[in-house]
Design a protein around this motif. Structure first.
Motif, PDB file in Angstrom:
ATOM      1  N   SER A  20       0.830  -1.211   0.000  1.00 20.18           N
ATOM      2  CA  SER A  20       0.000   0.000   0.000  1.00 20.18           C
ATOM      3  C   SER A  20       0.861   1.256   0.000  1.00 20.18           C
ATOM      4  CB  SER A  20      -0.904   0.012   1.239  1.00 20.18           C
ATOM      5  OG  SER A  20      -0.106   0.242   2.387  1.00 20.18           O
ATOM      6  N   TRP A  21       1.997   1.177   0.697  1.00 20.84           N
ATOM      7  CA  TRP A  21       2.817   2.386   0.876  1.00 20.84           C
ATOM      8  C   TRP A  21       3.514   2.812  -0.418  1.00 20.84           C
ATOM      9  CZ3 TRP A  21       3.352  -2.325   3.186  1.00 20.84           C
ATOM     10  CH2 TRP A  21       4.503  -3.066   2.962  1.00 20.84           C
ATOM     11  N   ALA A  22       3.583   1.921  -1.384  1.00 21.71           N
ATOM     12  CA  ALA A  22       4.213   2.308  -2.645  1.00 21.71           C
ATOM     13  C   ALA A  22       3.282   3.188  -3.486  1.00 21.71           C
ATOM     14  CB  ALA A  22       4.613   1.080  -3.439  1.00 21.71           C
ATOM     15  N   LEU A  64      -0.761  -4.003   3.953  1.00 25.12           N
ATOM     16  CA  LEU A  64      -1.035  -2.738   4.659  1.00 25.12           C
ATOM     17  C   LEU A  64       0.082  -2.429   5.649  1.00 25.12           C
ATOM     18  CD1 LEU A  64      -4.837  -3.118   5.595  1.00 25.12           C
ATOM     19  CD2 LEU A  64      -3.836  -2.157   3.505  1.00 25.12           C
ATOM     20  N   HIS A  65       0.282  -1.137   5.896  1.00 25.73           N
ATOM     21  CA  HIS A  65       1.253  -0.680   6.893  1.00 25.73           C
ATOM     22  C   HIS A  65       0.449   0.108   7.923  1.00 25.73           C
ATOM     23  CE1 HIS A  65       5.383  -0.032   8.068  1.00 25.73           C
ATOM     24  NE2 HIS A  65       5.835  -0.420   6.899  1.00 25.73           N
ATOM     25  N   ILE A  66       0.539  -0.308   9.191  1.00 26.03           N
ATOM     26  CA  ILE A  66      -0.256   0.355  10.231  1.00 26.03           C
ATOM     27  C   ILE A  66       0.694   1.151  11.130  1.00 26.03           C
ATOM     28  CG2 ILE A  66      -1.957  -0.029  12.085  1.00 26.03           C
ATOM     29  CD1 ILE A  66      -2.887  -1.188   9.394  1.00 26.03           C
ATOM     30  N   PRO A  67       0.504   2.422  11.383  1.00 18.86           N
ATOM     31  CA  PRO A  67      -0.731   3.192  11.220  1.00 18.86           C
ATOM     32  C   PRO A  67      -0.898   3.947   9.897  1.00 18.86           C
ATOM     33  CG  PRO A  67       0.806   4.451  12.535  1.00 18.86           C
ATOM     34  CD  PRO A  67       1.495   3.167  12.170  1.00 18.86           C
ATOM     35  N   TRP A  68      -0.004   3.792   8.926  1.00 21.11           N
ATOM     36  CA  TRP A  68      -0.194   4.560   7.681  1.00 21.11           C
ATOM     37  C   TRP A  68      -1.579   4.272   7.073  1.00 21.11           C
ATOM     38  CZ3 TRP A  68       5.183   2.874   5.370  1.00 21.11           C
ATOM     39  CH2 TRP A  68       6.203   3.571   6.044  1.00 21.11           C
ATOM     40  N   ASP A  69      -2.040   3.035   7.235  1.00 18.06           N
ATOM     41  CA  ASP A  69      -3.334   2.659   6.642  1.00 18.06           C
ATOM     42  C   ASP A  69      -4.415   2.481   7.696  1.00 18.06           C
ATOM     43  OD1 ASP A  69      -2.309   2.567   3.992  1.00 18.06           O
ATOM     44  OD2 ASP A  69      -1.357   0.647   4.460  1.00 18.06           O
ATOM     45  N   VAL A  95       6.750   0.390  14.018  1.00 14.76           N
ATOM     46  CA  VAL A  95       7.247   0.788  15.342  1.00 14.76           C
ATOM     47  C   VAL A  95       8.567   1.556  15.183  1.00 14.76           C
ATOM     48  CG1 VAL A  95       6.063  -0.879  16.846  1.00 14.76           C
ATOM     49  CG2 VAL A  95       8.111  -1.598  15.627  1.00 14.76           C
ATOM     50  N   PHE A  96       8.533   2.479  14.220  1.00 19.78           N
ATOM     51  CA  PHE A  96       9.771   3.241  13.999  1.00 19.78           C
ATOM     52  C   PHE A  96       9.546   4.727  13.732  1.00 19.78           C
ATOM     53  CE2 PHE A  96       8.936   3.082   9.455  1.00 19.78           C
ATOM     54  CZ  PHE A  96       8.435   1.796   9.204  1.00 19.78           C
ATOM     55  N   GLN A  97       8.328   5.211  13.901  1.00 21.75           N
ATOM     56  CA  GLN A  97       8.112   6.617  13.553  1.00 21.75           C
ATOM     57  C   GLN A  97       7.572   7.462  14.683  1.00 21.75           C
ATOM     58  OE1 GLN A  97       5.950   6.522   9.802  1.00 21.75           O
ATOM     59  NE2 GLN A  97       7.633   7.640   8.889  1.00 21.75           N
ATOM     60  N   VAL A 213      12.779 -12.210   3.309  1.00 20.09           N
ATOM     61  CA  VAL A 213      13.966 -11.722   2.593  1.00 20.09           C
ATOM     62  C   VAL A 213      13.609 -10.481   1.788  1.00 20.09           C
ATOM     63  CG1 VAL A 213      15.682 -12.287   0.815  1.00 20.09           C
ATOM     64  CG2 VAL A 213      14.891 -14.066   2.406  1.00 20.09           C
ATOM     65  N   ASP A 214      14.091  -9.329   2.238  1.00 19.52           N
ATOM     66  CA  ASP A 214      13.949  -8.097   1.450  1.00 19.52           C
ATOM     67  C   ASP A 214      15.233  -7.994   0.640  1.00 19.52           C
ATOM     68  OD1 ASP A 214      14.258  -5.341   0.661  1.00 19.52           O
ATOM     69  OD2 ASP A 214      12.650  -4.821   2.041  1.00 19.52           O
ATOM     70  N   THR A 215      15.085  -8.002  -0.684  1.00 18.81           N
ATOM     71  CA  THR A 215      16.291  -8.118  -1.516  1.00 18.81           C
ATOM     72  C   THR A 215      17.243  -6.918  -1.375  1.00 18.81           C
ATOM     73  OG1 THR A 215      14.915  -7.375  -3.380  1.00 18.81           O
ATOM     74  CG2 THR A 215      15.347  -9.725  -3.222  1.00 18.81           C
ATOM     75  N   GLY A 216      16.746  -5.817  -0.852  1.00 19.33           N
ATOM     76  CA  GLY A 216      17.613  -4.633  -0.704  1.00 19.33           C
ATOM     77  C   GLY A 216      18.367  -4.560   0.612  1.00 19.33           C
ATOM     78  N   HIS A 217      18.253  -5.595   1.439  1.00 22.32           N
ATOM     79  CA  HIS A 217      18.761  -5.476   2.813  1.00 22.32           C
ATOM     80  C   HIS A 217      20.071  -6.207   3.078  1.00 22.32           C
ATOM     81  CE1 HIS A 217      14.665  -4.194   4.753  1.00 22.32           C
ATOM     82  NE2 HIS A 217      15.030  -3.430   3.745  1.00 22.32           N
ATOM     83  N   HIS A 218      20.865  -6.406   2.041  1.00 18.09           N
ATOM     84  CA  HIS A 218      22.105  -7.173   2.211  1.00 18.09           C
ATOM     85  C   HIS A 218      23.334  -6.322   1.906  1.00 18.09           C
ATOM     86  CE1 HIS A 218      18.825  -9.903   1.025  1.00 18.09           C
ATOM     87  NE2 HIS A 218      19.359 -10.732   1.910  1.00 18.09           N
ATOM     88  N   ALA A 248      22.289   0.268  -1.437  1.00 24.08           N
ATOM     89  CA  ALA A 248      21.837  -0.194  -0.125  1.00 24.08           C
ATOM     90  C   ALA A 248      20.357  -0.517  -0.239  1.00 24.08           C
ATOM     91  CB  ALA A 248      22.128   0.849   0.939  1.00 24.08           C
ATOM     92  N   ASP A 249      19.536   0.054   0.651  1.00 29.79           N
ATOM     93  CA  ASP A 249      18.103  -0.252   0.598  1.00 29.79           C
ATOM     94  C   ASP A 249      17.435   0.745  -0.348  1.00 29.79           C
ATOM     95  OD1 ASP A 249      15.697  -1.428   1.208  1.00 29.79           O
ATOM     96  OD2 ASP A 249      15.410  -0.333   3.085  1.00 29.79           O
ATOM     97  N   ASP A 250      17.771   0.643  -1.625  1.00 31.02           N
ATOM     98  CA  ASP A 250      17.374   1.671  -2.590  1.00 31.02           C
ATOM     99  C   ASP A 250      15.881   1.648  -2.921  1.00 31.02           C
ATOM    100  OD1 ASP A 250      20.117   1.833  -2.567  1.00 31.02           O
ATOM    101  OD2 ASP A 250      20.406   1.290  -4.660  1.00 31.02           O
ATOM    102  N   LEU A 285       6.112  -7.143  -2.901  1.00 28.23           N
ATOM    103  CA  LEU A 285       7.005  -6.075  -3.345  1.00 28.23           C
ATOM    104  C   LEU A 285       7.151  -5.074  -2.209  1.00 28.23           C
ATOM    105  CD1 LEU A 285       5.481  -5.261  -6.884  1.00 28.23           C
ATOM    106  CD2 LEU A 285       7.042  -7.112  -6.249  1.00 28.23           C
ATOM    107  N   ASP A 286       8.305  -4.441  -2.123  1.00 25.66           N
ATOM    108  CA  ASP A 286       8.491  -3.346  -1.162  1.00 25.66           C
ATOM    109  C   ASP A 286       9.304  -2.288  -1.886  1.00 25.66           C
ATOM    110  OD1 ASP A 286       8.908  -1.632   0.907  1.00 25.66           O
ATOM    111  OD2 ASP A 286      10.062  -3.019   2.153  1.00 25.66           O
ATOM    112  N   GLN A 287       8.626  -1.313  -2.430  1.00 26.94           N
ATOM    113  CA  GLN A 287       9.364  -0.285  -3.145  1.00 26.94           C
ATOM    114  C   GLN A 287       8.925   1.096  -2.717  1.00 26.94           C
ATOM    115  OE1 GLN A 287       8.587  -2.563  -7.066  1.00 26.94           O
ATOM    116  NE2 GLN A 287       7.898  -0.518  -7.540  1.00 26.94           N
TER     117      GLN A 287
HETATM  118  C1  RM4 Z   1      12.110  -0.973   5.797  1.00 27.04           C
HETATM  119  C2  RM4 Z   1      11.663  -2.387   5.543  1.00 27.04           C
HETATM  120  C3  RM4 Z   1      10.208  -2.612   5.800  1.00 27.04           C
HETATM  121  C4  RM4 Z   1       9.358  -1.496   5.258  1.00 27.04           C
HETATM  122  C5  RM4 Z   1       9.888  -0.164   5.686  1.00 27.04           C
HETATM  123  C6  RM4 Z   1       9.058   0.967   5.136  1.00 27.04           C
HETATM  124  O1  RM4 Z   1      13.386  -0.731   5.268  1.00 27.04           O
HETATM  125  O2  RM4 Z   1      11.987  -2.744   4.228  1.00 27.04           O
HETATM  126  O3  RM4 Z   1       9.789  -3.818   5.216  1.00 27.04           O
HETATM  127  O4  RM4 Z   1       8.074  -1.692   5.770  1.00 27.04           O
HETATM  128  O5  RM4 Z   1      11.214  -0.029   5.261  1.00 27.04           O
END
Ligand code: RM4
Ligand code: MN
Ligand code: MN
Length: 388
Positions: A20-22, A64-69, A95-97, A213-218, A248-250, A285-287
């Motif tokens: 959803s966040w994309a 979905l990403h909570i609380p964004w959604d 739990v990061f904002q 596995v998030d492909t951008g996290h290595h 990196a986590d592009d 997907l996570d973009q």
């Molecule tokens: C992080 C991670 C999470 C994503 C957040 C927005 O780097 O990839 O999966 O939910 O970003």
């Protein structure tokens, strides 16, 4: 001889979940860039996910990403999704904002903050109960920036405690997927920096816990397909957050940076039986789009995953096994490179025609006038976004 109809059947059964966040506004570390036609709330994000599904035929759920959604009634959001022809997928707690999370969430030295973070995770399990979601995707921004800042061991204990508390609340087919990330936002230690750490926690937690596995996290150069093969073999691969990266986590569109890597990952999935529904591998997907229009960018990513999967399905497995057995290195390698070099676009066009959708989803979307329609409809009000 490859059975083309089996390949097509496997491709039409593959489900690729969009995030959803994309769909909302996002940006770099320095600025969130506003775009036109962007959804203003969770309902409109679901609408956009439904559009991506309508044009691709293989993206039937949205994470979905909570609380964004956050919405008042998640049952109503699920109904809305069903009416649009899609379903609600993984729930991602955030739990990061908040200021409280400056020193971490579930690993924070302060017990009150840990409790607050855990309460949010449990709230997300309640949301899953309403939406019917199977997966809770856990990513923790927790870590330290300086040697000595906190005890690495104590933080692991706190993490384990929170994860167990979440695990106790899961029921039915619910699972928790534990994502890892090498660095960012913490720069000295992340509390879940790599697949090994995630795997160890998931083994402790039992069957419901799997690695994400998030492909951008290595680290650059990491052999991601090895990780995929290992986890799948151990029945601990929960799924993917696909995206691509140069540094990196592009969070760039999937397959944009290294389509051959994506293919190698999908080869391990195919060889390990990871396309079977019973393997439970979630293809998500996570973009994060800063400069590209969102819906077409998601369509592009879905198509790129599908293309890599098609090529992986075209690997002549008999030839591969025979070559491996005979120690014929060149033939074994050729079994992969031949499949990778195959132009699968005609096959995918045929598949889409069989599915009753346009063979060229990007062109069909551009022609549809959908963007212009959304731009008019969504002219007023504040666009959704993560507002960094
Ligand atoms: C992080 C991670 C999470 C994503 C957040 C927005 O780097 O990839 O999966 O939910 O970003
Ligand atoms: Mn991710
Ligand atoms: Mn990420």
């Amino acid at each position: 001889m490859i059975d083309q109809s089996a390949v097509k059947a496997a491709l039409s059964a593959q489900h690729i979940e969009t995030p959803s966040w994309a769909y909302g506004n996002s940006g770099t570390r320095f600025k969130v860039f506003a775009q036109e036609a962007v959804p203003r709330n969770a309902y409109e994000k679901v609408d956009d996910a439904a559009t991506v599904h309508r044009f691709t035929g293989v993206a039937p759920t949205v994470a979905l990403h909570i609380p964004w959604d956050r919405v008042d009634d998640y049952g109503d959001l699920a109904r809305h999704a069903r009416e649009r022809g899609v379903g609600l997928g993984a729930i991602n707690p955030n739990v990061f904002q908040e200021d409280d999370y400056r020193l971490g969430s579930v690993c924070n030295p302060d017990e009150t903050v840990r409790r607050k973070a855990l309460d949010h995770l449990l709230e997300c399990v309640e949301i899953m109960n309403v939406t019917g979601s199977r997966d809770l995707s856990l990513w923790f921004a927790d870590g330290t920036n300086y040697p000595g800042q906190d005890s690495v061991r104590a933080r692991q204990e706190r993490l384990s405690e929170a994860l167990h508390a979440v695990g106790e609340r899961l029921s039915g087919d619910q699972r928790m997927l534990l994502e890892y990330k090498l660095f960012e936002p913490a720069f000295y230690t992340m509390d879940v920096p790599d697949w090994g750490t995630s795997y160890a926690h998931c083994v402790d937690l039992g069957e419901r816990a799997k690695v994400l596995v998030d492909t951008g996290h290595h680290a650059p150069g990491t052999n991601i397909e090895f990780i995929v093969a290992f986890l799948l073999h151990r029945e601990k691969l929960g799924g993917f957050h696909f995206n691509s990266r140069f540094y990196a986590d592009d969070d760039l569109m999937v397959g944009a940076a290294d389509p051959y890597q994506l293919f190698r990952i999908m080869v391990e999935i195919v060889l390990g039986g990871g396309l079977d529904a019973s393997a439970g591998v979630a293809f998500m997907l996570d973009q994060c789009h800063n400069i590209e229009p969102k819906i077409p960018a998601l369509i592009r990513s879905v198509l790129n995953v599908q293309e890599a999967t098609a090529k992986a399905l075209l690997v002549d497995q008999d030839a591969l096994r025979a070559a491996q057995q005979n120690g014929d290195v060149l033939a074994a390698n050729a079994a992969l490179t031949d499949a990778f070099a195959t132009d699968v676009r005609p096959l995918l066009a045929e598949l889409r025609e069989d599915m009753g959708i346009d063979p060229d989803p990007i062109a069909a979307y551009q022609r549809s006038g959908h963007f212009e329609k959304l731009r008019d409809e969504r002219r007023d009000g504040a666009a959704a976004g993560w507002g960094a």
